[in-house]
Design a protein around this motif. Structure first.
Motif, short mmCIF file in Angstrom:
data_model
loop_
_atom_site.label_atom_id
_atom_site.label_comp_id
_atom_site.label_asym_id
_atom_site.label_seq_id
_atom_site.Cartn_x
_atom_site.Cartn_y
_atom_site.Cartn_z
N LEU A 108 0.84 -1.20 0.00
CA LEU A 108 0.00 0.00 0.00
C LEU A 108 0.87 1.24 0.00
CD1 LEU A 108 -2.63 -0.98 2.75
CD2 LEU A 108 -2.71 -1.44 0.28
N GLY A 109 0.57 2.15 -0.91
CA GLY A 109 1.22 3.46 -0.89
C GLY A 109 0.44 4.37 0.03
N VAL A 110 0.97 4.69 1.18
CA VAL A 110 0.23 5.45 2.19
C VAL A 110 0.67 6.92 2.17
CG1 VAL A 110 -0.14 3.41 3.60
CG2 VAL A 110 1.82 4.85 4.08
N ARG A 111 -0.32 7.79 2.24
CA ARG A 111 -0.07 9.22 2.20
C ARG A 111 0.10 9.79 3.61
NH1 ARG A 111 -5.56 9.86 -0.97
NH2 ARG A 111 -5.98 8.24 0.57
N LYS A 112 0.70 10.96 3.68
CA LYS A 112 0.87 11.64 4.97
C LYS A 112 -0.43 12.36 5.30
CE LYS A 112 5.66 12.68 3.65
NZ LYS A 112 5.50 12.52 2.18
N LYS A 113 -1.08 11.93 6.37
CA LYS A 113 -2.37 12.52 6.71
C LYS A 113 -2.27 14.02 6.99
CE LYS A 113 -4.86 8.49 8.49
NZ LYS A 113 -3.87 7.46 8.15
N ARG A 114 -1.17 14.43 7.58
CA ARG A 114 -1.03 15.86 7.93
C ARG A 114 -0.99 16.76 6.70
NH1 ARG A 114 3.78 13.29 8.66
NH2 ARG A 114 5.61 14.09 7.53
N GLU A 115 -0.76 16.18 5.53
CA GLU A 115 -0.71 16.97 4.29
C GLU A 115 -2.00 16.88 3.48
OE1 GLU A 115 2.76 15.94 2.07
OE2 GLU A 115 4.15 16.35 3.73
N MET A 116 -3.00 16.18 4.02
CA MET A 116 -4.28 16.05 3.32
C MET A 116 -5.16 17.27 3.57
SD MET A 116 -5.35 12.10 4.17
CE MET A 116 -4.41 10.71 3.56
N PRO A 117 -6.07 17.60 2.62
CA PRO A 117 -7.11 18.59 2.91
C PRO A 117 -7.93 18.13 4.11
CG PRO A 117 -7.05 18.06 0.57
CD PRO A 117 -6.15 17.07 1.25
N ILE A 118 -8.47 19.07 4.86
CA ILE A 118 -9.10 18.74 6.14
C ILE A 118 -10.20 17.70 6.01
CG2 ILE A 118 -10.68 20.71 6.00
CD1 ILE A 118 -9.05 19.18 9.17
N LYS A 119 -11.06 17.80 4.98
CA LYS A 119 -12.14 16.82 4.82
C LYS A 119 -11.58 15.43 4.58
CE LYS A 119 -15.73 17.59 2.32
NZ LYS A 119 -16.59 17.98 1.17
N SER A 120 -10.55 15.34 3.76
CA SER A 120 -9.94 14.04 3.47
C SER A 120 -9.24 13.50 4.71
CB SER A 120 -8.94 14.17 2.32
OG SER A 120 -9.60 14.58 1.14
N TYR A 121 -8.60 14.40 5.47
CA TYR A 121 -7.91 14.00 6.69
C TYR A 121 -8.87 13.37 7.69
CZ TYR A 121 -5.53 14.58 11.20
OH TYR A 121 -5.00 14.36 12.44
N ILE A 122 -9.99 14.05 7.93
CA ILE A 122 -10.97 13.55 8.90
C ILE A 122 -11.56 12.22 8.43
CG2 ILE A 122 -13.21 13.99 9.97
CD1 ILE A 122 -12.45 17.00 9.91
N GLY A 123 -11.96 12.16 7.16
CA GLY A 123 -12.54 10.94 6.61
C GLY A 123 -11.58 9.77 6.67
N ASN A 124 -10.31 10.03 6.37
CA ASN A 124 -9.32 8.96 6.37
C ASN A 124 -9.07 8.44 7.79
OD1 ASN A 124 -6.67 7.53 6.00
ND2 ASN A 124 -6.89 8.33 3.94
N ILE A 125 -8.94 9.35 8.73
CA ILE A 125 -8.73 8.95 10.13
C ILE A 125 -9.88 8.09 10.64
CG2 ILE A 125 -8.82 9.85 12.48
CD1 ILE A 125 -6.07 10.03 11.58
N LEU A 126 -11.11 8.55 10.40
CA LEU A 126 -12.29 7.81 10.88
C LEU A 126 -12.36 6.42 10.27
CD1 LEU A 126 -15.04 10.60 10.91
CD2 LEU A 126 -13.96 9.50 12.89
N THR A 127 -12.09 6.34 8.97
CA THR A 127 -12.16 5.04 8.30
C THR A 127 -11.09 4.10 8.82
OG1 THR A 127 -13.00 6.15 6.32
CG2 THR A 127 -12.25 3.90 6.06
N CYS A 128 -9.88 4.62 9.03
CA CYS A 128 -8.81 3.79 9.58
C CYS A 128 -9.17 3.27 10.97
CB CYS A 128 -7.50 4.58 9.64
SG CYS A 128 -6.77 4.94 8.03
#
Length: 224
Positions: A108-128
């Motif tokens: 898996l190529g994983v992205r840095k959450k701190r560099e995501m747009p806020i909506k993507s950051y929140i959605g990604n954290i919750l899903t994880c």
């Protein structure tokens, strides 16, 4: 083991052609396949350009990203496959890095959450978090589309249900169930124009994904 690149594409722009041009110039891959997921006549010129650079197959109507990935995996069966998005969010360098790391693992190529747009950051954290609570396994970026799939896992991948974005989550659920080794590699975090071009619909596609996580993995023979 030969390695192929698989790019599901729905209404792509010139970013796809730029990516294909670089991938072809790298001369690292046995095959490069684009699946046109029913983009429509308006996008025919883009796919004509793509066909001059790689293999292209077409869905006559839009069926969804998951269906496009399954179509591509069936064509490329017997090879290691790297899936990448068509919108420029995955760099050729990162695609090459994922391809080199497959070696029997799901990469898996994983992205840095701190560099995501806020909506993507929140959605990604919750899903994880929900994924970890359900499976007992923490994956840093459950929504990444940049993945290295070993040839040995492709037959199982072809049995997985889900025609849209939930297919990729189903793959992670199934890989955890099978205890397939999952290798994470950090990749560049690229969001073009704050991700305005995404075809992901937070409510519709998000509900499908959470329904799958909470309900458990699904296969084509049990698809409702």
């Amino acid at each position: 083991m030969d390695t192929a690149i698989l790019i599901p594409a729905y209404k792509p722009d010139e970013s796809l052609i730029s990516l294909l041009t670089t991938l072809k110039a790298q001369n690292c891959y046995s095959r490069i396949l684009v699946v046109n997921d029913g983009s429509g006549a308006e996008y025919a010129p883009i796919f004509e350009k793509a066909a001059a650079l790689c293999e292209v197959t077409h869905h006559p109507v839009n069926r969804g990203k998951g269906a496009a990935i399954r179509t591509g995996l069936e064509i490329l069966s017997g090879m290691n496959v790297v899936t990448a998005d068509c919108d420029g969010q995955h760099t050729p360098e990162d695609i090459k890095k994922i391809a080199a790391a497959i070696d029997g693992s799901l990469v898996l190529g994983v992205r840095k959450k701190r560099e995501m747009p806020i909506k993507s950051y929140i959605g990604n954290i919750l899903t994880c978090l929900v994924f970890a609570l359900k499976t007992g396994k923490w994956i840093s970026d459950t929504q990444t589309g940049l993945r290295g799939i070993p040839a040995s896992y492709i037959p199982a991948s072809l049995t997985l249900a889900g025609d849209r974005y939930e297919y990729e989550m189903n793959m992670l659920m199934d890989a955890c169930h099978r205890k397939l080794h999952i290798h994470e590699l950090e990749i560049e975090t690229v969001y073009i124009d704050n991700n305005r071009g995404t075809h992901f619909r937070a409510l519709r596609d998000g509900l499908r994904i959470y329904k799958l996580i909470l309900g458990g993995r699904k296969y084509l023979d049990s698809k409702k």
